[in-house]
Design a protein around this motif. Structure first.
Motif, mmCIF file in Angstrom:
data_model
loop_
_atom_site.group_PDB
_atom_site.id
_atom_site.type_symbol
_atom_site.label_atom_id
_atom_site.label_comp_id
_atom_site.label_asym_id
_atom_site.label_seq_id
_atom_site.Cartn_x
_atom_site.Cartn_y
_atom_site.Cartn_z
ATOM 1 N N ARG A 1 45.920 42.906 42.279
ATOM 2 C CA ARG A 1 45.673 44.496 42.243
ATOM 3 C C ARG A 1 44.154 44.789 42.066
ATOM 4 O O ARG A 1 43.346 44.033 41.470
ATOM 5 C CB ARG A 1 46.146 45.278 41.169
ATOM 6 C CG ARG A 1 47.985 44.902 41.105
ATOM 7 C CD ARG A 1 48.398 45.844 40.138
ATOM 8 N NE ARG A 1 48.321 47.049 40.210
ATOM 9 C CZ ARG A 1 48.268 48.065 39.037
ATOM 10 N NH1 ARG A 1 48.639 47.555 38.005
ATOM 11 N NH2 ARG A 1 48.045 49.070 39.057
ATOM 12 N N VAL A 2 43.640 45.426 43.133
ATOM 13 C CA VAL A 2 42.175 45.770 42.857
ATOM 14 C C VAL A 2 41.961 47.463 42.940
ATOM 15 O O VAL A 2 42.428 48.148 43.717
ATOM 16 C CB VAL A 2 41.479 45.421 44.313
ATOM 17 C CG1 VAL A 2 39.943 45.628 44.231
ATOM 18 C CG2 VAL A 2 41.485 43.845 44.387
ATOM 19 N N VAL A 3 41.329 48.014 41.733
ATOM 20 C CA VAL A 3 41.271 49.268 41.827
ATOM 21 C C VAL A 3 39.674 49.473 41.830
ATOM 22 O O VAL A 3 38.893 48.943 41.047
ATOM 23 C CB VAL A 3 41.677 49.725 40.437
ATOM 24 C CG1 VAL A 3 41.336 51.264 40.095
ATOM 25 C CG2 VAL A 3 43.173 49.301 40.070
ATOM 26 N N GLU A 4 39.451 50.206 42.614
ATOM 27 C CA GLU A 4 37.803 50.780 43.365
ATOM 28 C C GLU A 4 37.351 51.970 42.719
ATOM 29 O O GLU A 4 37.979 52.824 43.092
ATOM 30 C CB GLU A 4 37.665 50.530 44.684
ATOM 31 C CG GLU A 4 36.166 50.707 45.166
ATOM 32 C CD GLU A 4 35.422 49.437 44.869
ATOM 33 O OE1 GLU A 4 34.336 49.644 44.147
ATOM 34 O OE2 GLU A 4 35.760 48.178 45.108
ATOM 35 N N ARG A 5 36.453 52.085 42.069
ATOM 36 C CA ARG A 5 35.618 53.607 41.662
ATOM 37 C C ARG A 5 34.372 53.524 41.713
ATOM 38 O O ARG A 5 33.657 54.223 40.813
ATOM 39 C CB ARG A 5 36.186 53.573 39.959
ATOM 40 C CG ARG A 5 37.502 53.801 39.845
ATOM 41 C CD ARG A 5 38.095 54.160 38.272
ATOM 42 N NE ARG A 5 39.403 54.404 38.075
ATOM 43 C CZ ARG A 5 39.777 54.659 36.868
ATOM 44 N NH1 ARG A 5 39.049 54.422 35.784
ATOM 45 N NH2 ARG A 5 41.310 54.848 36.607
#
Length: 368
Positions: free
Chosen positions: A5-9
């Motif tokens: 999982r990759v969460v980009e902010r």
């Protein structure tokens, strides 16, 4: 099989980088504030005592609070609290809100100052001239809760000077006010001041000076002056940080009805209580000596200066004393320089004026 999982902010990183650059560029265009010498009478020269005023009124927004506002905005940006659509909110009707409105306009975000109804039109004009909006409440006790409510409703950032002041400022250096003063004194006959005298509003300035002189291992002592209806001095004396006052300070920019989180009492060597009449009398006296108007908090500072210099004279101690010229007195035409306002406040300026004049003539301090 587990899916990675990759969460980009990081979408706003480019905007934040640009905003920090814009604020840094603004600081580069602004020269450091002057350190003025004050002509003292002959007895002071004989005693080897020099007095300096750090003139913070020359900032683009006209007061000491310009430094704090810059630090608060940079702190909010580097922490990711301020983005391109963020409404910045402050609970203040004073110089801090004026300076914060300036920086909000500079980086292109909305700014709201939560203030008490009845705040002088001059203050609201200064905030609105910088593109800020004034949100009025009925009672001083409401400003914090309303600021927090607006933060939640708007998805904004309550910048909260009274909590963040001491942590947003780099007390080790980075051209903070303490480092600036010591650098400007390097070629003077007393390059390390015996005393530094400041007031406390947020507590950020006193915390910066107190930490810096300890970090640099300077022998300088820090004196903080406090005004009527403020709980900083009673809390310092008793050690009780829960003290509150039902009445707000009449000397704008300093004094608080509660002990603010940014007030670091442990770095203070001495506190002096100053009557409001003393602040106003000293402000008027110094304005005449300088040939220009200074504000009420500068008068409070001068009252503390008289106290510490008189002690130095009595002890046979030479050295320099530094205090702050916090803002221009023209902001206070309707109050401190208005005799009718002074009379309505029932402030008798005669006794403190005599005390200051006697000190200036003799070096003896007999505060009423």
């Amino acid at each position: 099989m587990t899916v990675t999982r990759v969460v980009e902010r990081s979408a706003d990183r480019d905007w934040a980088d640009h905003a920090v650059q814009v604020i840094d560029a603004d600081a580069r265009r602004s020269a450091d504030t002057h350190l003025l010498t004050v002509d003292l009478p002959g007895w002071a020269a004989d005693a080897g005592i020099d007095l300096y005023l750090k003139d913070e009124s020359t900032h683009p927004t006209g007061s000491l609070k310009h430094r704090l506002a810059r630090s608060l905005f940079l702190y909010g940006l580097v922490n990711g609290w301020i983005g391109p659509q963020t409404t910045v909110i402050e609970a203040s009707s004073g110089s801090t809100a004026v300076s914060e409105a300036y920086f909000a306009k500079l980086i292109g975000v909305p700014f709201i100052a939560v203030m008490v109804a009845g705040t002088s039109p001059r203050k609201t004009q200064l905030i609105e001239a910088q593109g800020g909006t004034c949100h009025f409440v009925d009672s001083p006790s409401e400003i914090y809760s309303v600021a927090q409510r607006l933060e939640a409703e708007l998805g904004g950032h309550f910048i909260d000077q009274f909590t963040m002041a001491e942590r947003a400022t780099d007390w080790r250096g980075n051209n903070n006010i303490a480092e600036s003063v010591f650098r400007q004194l390097e070629l003077e006959r007393h390059p390390i001041p015996a005393w530094i005298v400041v007031g406390a509003g947020t507590g950020g300035t006193s915390a910066t000076f107190g930490r810096y002189i300890r970090y640099r291992r300077h022998p300088s002592r820090l004196c903080v002056v406090d005004v009527e209806n403020s709980v900083f001095l009673p809390a310092y004396e008793s050690g009780d940080g829960s003290l509150t006052s039902p009445t707000a300070s009449r000397i704008e920019g300093i004094g608080r009805p509660r002990v603010e989180p940014s007030f670091v009492s442990q770095v203070i060597d001495r506190m002096v209580g100053v009557p409001d009449a003393g602040s106003v009398a000293a402000m008027r006296f110094l304005s005449e000596k300088l040939g220009r108007r200074v504000g009420g908090s500068t008068g409070t500072n001068l009252w503390g200066v008289c106290s510490v210099i008189a002690d130095m004279v009595a002890a046979g101690q030479s050295g320099s004393v530094v205090t702050l010229l916090c803002d221009d007195g023209d902001r206070y035409d309707h109050t401190y320089f208005n005799d009718q306002w002074v009379a309505e406040q029932r402030l008798d300026l005669a006794p403190p004026t005599r005390a200051i004049e006697e000190f200036w003539a003799t070096g003896v301090w007999a505060a009423p």
